[in-house]
Design a protein around this motif. Structure first.
Motif, short mmCIF file in Angstrom:
data_model
loop_
_atom_site.label_atom_id
_atom_site.label_comp_id
_atom_site.label_asym_id
_atom_site.label_seq_id
_atom_site.Cartn_x
_atom_site.Cartn_y
_atom_site.Cartn_z
N ASN A 1 13.99 97.23 -5.33
CA ASN A 1 14.32 98.44 -4.58
C ASN A 1 15.35 98.18 -3.49
OD1 ASN A 1 12.80 100.55 -5.83
ND2 ASN A 1 10.95 99.61 -5.01
N SER A 2 15.28 97.04 -2.85
CA SER A 2 16.27 96.74 -1.81
C SER A 2 17.65 96.53 -2.43
CB SER A 2 15.85 95.53 -0.97
OG SER A 2 15.89 94.34 -1.71
N ILE A 3 17.70 95.94 -3.60
CA ILE A 3 18.98 95.76 -4.30
C ILE A 3 19.56 97.12 -4.68
CG2 ILE A 3 20.07 94.90 -6.42
CD1 ILE A 3 17.96 92.56 -6.27
N MET A 4 18.75 97.97 -5.24
CA MET A 4 19.21 99.30 -5.66
C MET A 4 19.63 100.12 -4.45
SD MET A 4 19.99 101.34 -8.04
CE MET A 4 19.31 100.48 -9.43
N LEU A 5 18.85 100.08 -3.38
CA LEU A 5 19.19 100.84 -2.18
C LEU A 5 20.52 100.37 -1.60
CD1 LEU A 5 18.51 102.92 -0.03
CD2 LEU A 5 17.29 101.12 1.20
N LYS A 6 20.75 99.07 -1.58
CA LYS A 6 22.02 98.54 -1.05
C LYS A 6 23.19 99.09 -1.86
CE LYS A 6 23.69 94.96 -2.39
NZ LYS A 6 24.72 94.24 -3.01
N GLU A 7 23.06 99.10 -3.17
CA GLU A 7 24.13 99.61 -4.03
C GLU A 7 24.38 101.10 -3.78
OE1 GLU A 7 26.13 97.72 -5.83
OE2 GLU A 7 24.97 95.99 -5.14
N ILE A 8 23.34 101.86 -3.62
CA ILE A 8 23.48 103.29 -3.33
C ILE A 8 24.12 103.50 -1.96
CG2 ILE A 8 22.18 105.42 -2.85
CD1 ILE A 8 20.21 104.45 -5.07
N CYS A 9 23.72 102.69 -1.00
CA CYS A 9 24.29 102.79 0.35
C CYS A 9 25.78 102.49 0.35
CB CYS A 9 23.56 101.86 1.31
SG CYS A 9 21.90 102.43 1.71
N ILE A 10 26.19 101.54 -0.44
CA ILE A 10 27.62 101.24 -0.55
C ILE A 10 28.37 102.48 -1.02
CG2 ILE A 10 29.34 99.94 -1.88
CD1 ILE A 10 27.34 97.55 -1.76
N GLU A 11 27.82 103.20 -1.98
CA GLU A 11 28.46 104.43 -2.47
C GLU A 11 28.52 105.48 -1.37
OE1 GLU A 11 30.05 104.74 -5.36
OE2 GLU A 11 29.52 102.64 -5.71
N PHE A 12 27.45 105.62 -0.59
CA PHE A 12 27.45 106.57 0.51
C PHE A 12 28.50 106.20 1.56
CE2 PHE A 12 23.29 108.12 -0.91
CZ PHE A 12 23.41 109.47 -0.62
N ILE A 13 28.59 104.93 1.87
CA ILE A 13 29.58 104.48 2.85
C ILE A 13 30.98 104.81 2.36
CG2 ILE A 13 30.60 102.43 3.94
CD1 ILE A 13 27.68 101.26 3.90
N ASP A 14 31.24 104.55 1.09
CA ASP A 14 32.55 104.89 0.52
C ASP A 14 32.82 106.39 0.63
OD1 ASP A 14 33.00 102.23 -0.10
OD2 ASP A 14 32.53 102.46 -2.23
N LEU A 15 31.81 107.20 0.39
CA LEU A 15 31.98 108.65 0.51
C LEU A 15 32.28 109.07 1.95
CD1 LEU A 15 29.18 110.01 -1.84
CD2 LEU A 15 31.64 110.28 -2.13
N TYR A 16 31.49 108.52 2.89
CA TYR A 16 31.74 108.85 4.30
C TYR A 16 33.12 108.37 4.73
CZ TYR A 16 27.03 110.49 5.41
OH TYR A 16 25.87 111.22 5.47
N GLU A 17 33.54 107.23 4.23
CA GLU A 17 34.86 106.72 4.57
C GLU A 17 35.96 107.65 4.05
OE1 GLU A 17 37.09 102.41 4.69
OE2 GLU A 17 35.77 102.81 2.98
N SER A 18 35.81 108.12 2.83
CA SER A 18 36.84 109.01 2.27
C SER A 18 36.82 110.38 2.97
CB SER A 18 36.66 109.18 0.77
OG SER A 18 35.48 109.85 0.45
N ILE A 19 35.66 110.85 3.36
CA ILE A 19 35.57 112.12 4.09
C ILE A 19 36.27 112.00 5.45
CG2 ILE A 19 33.98 113.67 5.32
CD1 ILE A 19 32.02 113.18 2.94
N ASN A 20 36.03 110.89 6.11
CA ASN A 20 36.63 110.68 7.44
C ASN A 20 38.14 110.48 7.36
OD1 ASN A 20 34.22 110.91 8.89
ND2 ASN A 20 33.71 108.78 8.53
N ASP A 21 38.63 110.01 6.23
CA ASP A 21 40.08 109.81 6.06
C ASP A 21 40.83 111.10 5.78
OD1 ASP A 21 39.94 107.11 6.56
OD2 ASP A 21 39.92 106.52 4.45
N CYS A 22 40.10 112.13 5.38
CA CYS A 22 40.76 113.42 5.03
C CYS A 22 41.22 114.16 6.26
CB CYS A 22 39.80 114.29 4.25
SG CYS A 22 39.48 113.65 2.59
#
Length: 101
Positions: free
Chosen positions: A80-101
């Motif tokens: 679960n910690s491995i899966m959560l880390k991978e999902i969090c990376i995707e969320f971070i990428d999304l927040y980063e792209s939102i903030n760049d807009c």
């Protein structure tokens, strides 16, 4: 063996906490801080993998490794910690792209 199992649980829990902190930081537009937390989570997961590998090597070497509910619980935490880390990376990428807009 119980010491190794508890290390798996502890390290996995720490990785989970770092991953969740990463999302909170990304939400506040602190992408650098978020990525640093993900690196900490990855370090904890890597440490947990070393303990897991130790158990696998013992079993492969012929040592009787009795399956226990505690071991299953530890493996569940790690997965679960491995899966959560991978999902969090995707969320971070999304927040980063939102903030760049």
């Amino acid at each position: 063996m119980e010491k190794i199992i508890f290390q798996l649980i502890t390290l996995s829990g720490e990785a989970k906490s770092y991953s969740l902190e990463a999302i909170q930081l990304a939400k506040k537009a602190d992408i650098i801080g978020a990525k640093e937390r993900i690196e900490l989570a990855e370090d904890k997961i890597n440490s947990a993998h070393r303990f897991q590998t130790e158990l696998i090597q013992k079993e492969a070497g012929g040592e009787d490794m009795k399956m226990s509910l505690l071991l299953v619980h530890a493996q569940d935490h790690l997965m679960n910690s491995i899966m959560l880390k991978e999902i969090c990376i995707e969320f971070i990428d999304l927040y980063e792209s939102i903030n760049d807009c």
